[in-house]
Design an enzyme around this catalytic site. Sequence first.
Site, PDB file in Angstrom:
ATOM      1  N   ASP A  34      47.844 -60.491  90.256  1.00 14.03           N
ATOM      2  CA  ASP A  34      47.385 -59.687  89.126  1.00 14.03           C
ATOM      3  C   ASP A  34      45.878 -59.419  89.232  1.00 14.03           C
ATOM      4  O   ASP A  34      45.137 -60.222  89.800  1.00 14.03           O
ATOM      5  CB  ASP A  34      47.706 -60.445  87.832  1.00 14.03           C
ATOM      6  CG  ASP A  34      47.680 -59.547  86.610  1.00 14.03           C
ATOM      7  OD1 ASP A  34      47.520 -58.317  86.781  1.00 14.03           O
ATOM      8  OD2 ASP A  34      47.814 -60.068  85.497  1.00 14.03           O
ATOM      9  N   GLY A  35      45.469 -58.302  88.658  1.00 14.38           N
ATOM     10  CA  GLY A  35      44.038 -58.002  88.561  1.00 14.38           C
ATOM     11  C   GLY A  35      43.555 -56.894  89.486  1.00 14.38           C
ATOM     12  O   GLY A  35      42.358 -56.644  89.582  1.00 14.38           O
ATOM     13  N   ARG A  38      41.714 -54.145  87.410  1.00 15.71           N
ATOM     14  CA  ARG A  38      40.379 -54.557  86.939  1.00 15.71           C
ATOM     15  C   ARG A  38      39.381 -54.631  88.096  1.00 15.71           C
ATOM     16  O   ARG A  38      38.223 -54.281  87.962  1.00 15.71           O
ATOM     17  CB  ARG A  38      40.460 -55.915  86.223  1.00 15.71           C
ATOM     18  CG  ARG A  38      40.877 -55.788  84.777  1.00 15.71           C
ATOM     19  CD  ARG A  38      41.345 -57.077  84.213  1.00 15.71           C
ATOM     20  NE  ARG A  38      42.711 -57.378  84.635  1.00 15.71           N
ATOM     21  CZ  ARG A  38      43.311 -58.546  84.454  1.00 15.71           C
ATOM     22  NH1 ARG A  38      42.665 -59.542  83.887  1.00 15.71           N
ATOM     23  NH2 ARG A  38      44.555 -58.725  84.840  1.00 15.71           N
ATOM     24  N   TRP A  39      39.869 -55.061  89.239  1.00 17.88           N
ATOM     25  CA  TRP A  39      39.009 -55.142  90.439  1.00 17.88           C
ATOM     26  C   TRP A  39      38.477 -53.735  90.771  1.00 17.88           C
ATOM     27  O   TRP A  39      37.292 -53.550  91.049  1.00 17.88           O
ATOM     28  CB  TRP A  39      39.823 -55.691  91.610  1.00 17.88           C
ATOM     29  CG  TRP A  39      39.070 -55.860  92.891  1.00 17.88           C
ATOM     30  CD1 TRP A  39      38.399 -56.977  93.297  1.00 17.88           C
ATOM     31  CD2 TRP A  39      38.900 -54.883  93.927  1.00 17.88           C
ATOM     32  NE1 TRP A  39      37.833 -56.761  94.533  1.00 17.88           N
ATOM     33  CE2 TRP A  39      38.121 -55.474  94.943  1.00 17.88           C
ATOM     34  CE3 TRP A  39      39.328 -53.567  94.105  1.00 17.88           C
ATOM     35  CZ2 TRP A  39      37.757 -54.816  96.113  1.00 17.88           C
ATOM     36  CZ3 TRP A  39      38.969 -52.894  95.268  1.00 17.88           C
ATOM     37  CH2 TRP A  39      38.195 -53.511  96.258  1.00 17.88           C
ATOM     38  N   ARG A  47      42.514 -47.148  90.305  1.00 17.13           N
ATOM     39  CA  ARG A  47      43.317 -48.381  90.293  1.00 17.13           C
ATOM     40  C   ARG A  47      44.046 -48.591  91.625  1.00 17.13           C
ATOM     41  O   ARG A  47      44.230 -49.723  92.080  1.00 17.13           O
ATOM     42  CB  ARG A  47      44.353 -48.306  89.161  1.00 17.13           C
ATOM     43  CG  ARG A  47      43.756 -48.316  87.770  1.00 17.13           C
ATOM     44  CD  ARG A  47      44.860 -48.162  86.709  1.00 17.13           C
ATOM     45  NE  ARG A  47      45.899 -49.160  86.870  1.00 17.13           N
ATOM     46  CZ  ARG A  47      45.813 -50.415  86.418  1.00 17.13           C
ATOM     47  NH1 ARG A  47      44.734 -50.803  85.772  1.00 17.13           N
ATOM     48  NH2 ARG A  47      46.796 -51.270  86.604  1.00 17.13           N
ATOM     49  N   THR A  80      60.219 -54.541  87.249  1.00 15.75           N
ATOM     50  CA  THR A  80      61.046 -53.527  86.576  1.00 15.75           C
ATOM     51  C   THR A  80      60.258 -52.850  85.452  1.00 15.75           C
ATOM     52  O   THR A  80      60.589 -51.756  85.029  1.00 15.75           O
ATOM     53  CB  THR A  80      62.333 -54.168  86.002  1.00 15.75           C
ATOM     54  OG1 THR A  80      61.990 -55.402  85.358  1.00 15.75           O
ATOM     55  CG2 THR A  80      63.346 -54.456  87.089  1.00 15.75           C
ATOM     56  N   ASN A  82      56.986 -52.138  85.773  1.00  9.97           N
ATOM     57  CA  ASN A  82      55.901 -51.324  86.341  1.00  9.97           C
ATOM     58  C   ASN A  82      56.215 -49.818  86.352  1.00  9.97           C
ATOM     59  O   ASN A  82      55.306 -48.998  86.532  1.00  9.97           O
ATOM     60  CB  ASN A  82      55.544 -51.798  87.758  1.00  9.97           C
ATOM     61  CG  ASN A  82      54.775 -53.104  87.783  1.00  9.97           C
ATOM     62  OD1 ASN A  82      54.831 -53.864  88.751  1.00  9.97           O
ATOM     63  ND2 ASN A  82      54.039 -53.397  86.709  1.00  9.97           N
ATOM     64  N   TRP A  83      57.484 -49.446  86.111  1.00 10.00           N
ATOM     65  CA  TRP A  83      57.823 -48.016  86.032  1.00 10.00           C
ATOM     66  C   TRP A  83      57.103 -47.338  84.873  1.00 10.00           C
ATOM     67  O   TRP A  83      56.993 -46.118  84.822  1.00 10.00           O
ATOM     68  CB  TRP A  83      59.331 -47.828  85.846  1.00 10.00           C
ATOM     69  CG  TRP A  83      60.138 -48.248  87.040  1.00 10.00           C
ATOM     70  CD1 TRP A  83      60.835 -49.410  87.177  1.00 10.00           C
ATOM     71  CD2 TRP A  83      60.335 -47.514  88.259  1.00 10.00           C
ATOM     72  NE1 TRP A  83      61.451 -49.445  88.403  1.00 10.00           N
ATOM     73  CE2 TRP A  83      61.175 -48.291  89.086  1.00 10.00           C
ATOM     74  CE3 TRP A  83      59.902 -46.276  88.741  1.00 10.00           C
ATOM     75  CZ2 TRP A  83      61.571 -47.878  90.364  1.00 10.00           C
ATOM     76  CZ3 TRP A  83      60.307 -45.872  90.006  1.00 10.00           C
ATOM     77  CH2 TRP A  83      61.125 -46.665  90.804  1.00 10.00           C
ATOM     78  N   SER A 209      55.497 -62.900  82.827  1.00  7.47           N
ATOM     79  CA  SER A 209      55.807 -61.482  83.028  1.00  7.47           C
ATOM     80  C   SER A 209      57.171 -61.263  83.702  1.00  7.47           C
ATOM     81  O   SER A 209      57.271 -60.507  84.673  1.00  7.47           O
ATOM     82  CB  SER A 209      54.701 -60.802  83.844  1.00  7.47           C
ATOM     83  OG  SER A 209      53.477 -60.922  83.178  1.00  7.47           O
TER      84      SER A 209
END
Length: 253
Positions: A34-35, A38-39, A47, A80, A82-83, A209
């Site tokens: 994750d992240g 933000r990175w 992104r 699932t 992330n769609w 998650s």
Amino acid sequence: MFEKFKKSKKEPGSISEEEIVKGPIPNHIAIIMDGNGRWAKKRSLPRTAGHHEGMKVVKRVTKLASRLGVKALTVYAFSTENWKRPEDEVNFLLKLPEEFMGTFLPELVEENVRVQIMGNKDAIPTHTQKAVDKAVNDTKHNTGMVLNFALNYGGRAEIIEAVNNILVDYQEGNLHNKVDETLFDQYLMSAGLQDPDLLIRTSGEIRLSNFMLWQLAYTEFWFTDVLWPDFKEQHLLEAIQAYQKRGRRFGGI
Ligand code: FPP
């Protein structure tokens, strides 16, 4: 190359691979990477740049985990849920496995790593399916670490699918015993893999998650504020060192 116990340039006080392999190495490590967004944001980049950098980290972590003798490494590449992201980002994320396999597969083959996928493959683009099928096929005889991609994966969907497949087998007369944990395991997408010993989540978020909800029942969790694209070999060693200090009782005393 995955040279055995390659010496990293150590910072003072950092952890060496030699030190870590003296203790118990988790058989199965699962990672919620994750992240990335933000990175990228911190660098005023799109992104997708964070996801691309994150892919490179998967390569480095795979090499180190394999060198240390980890038996399975599961990475949460696309959930699932992330769609729900913007189409461009979804397309980018679903193209990444192709790039990953395209550039890294020869090394995976050479280093005896076996690629596996868990998730609903039918819904992902054909080009991605082809790339992952090729990787699974080209590495199927490898006997080293399993690199398991959770791709279009959700823990709840996995459990529901297992239940439905059990019902089908029951209706068709192929199930004669009561369902127990061992049998249920065989219906999960992770069938054949031991449950993870260690779960790592980056970026400071402390939640699952929808990841491996059944399999993580007795897993040790390790959270870090480090954003996934900044995750270095030292962080994996740090996570394993923390794991080695845990007393696992599995409900006993
Ligand atoms: C979460 O970060 C990360 C993802 C949804 C995707 C993870 C994918 C990779 C690291 C690429 C690996 C892929 C392959 C094929 C090796 P986020 O976007 O939610 O970050 P944020 O919370 O900072 O926005």
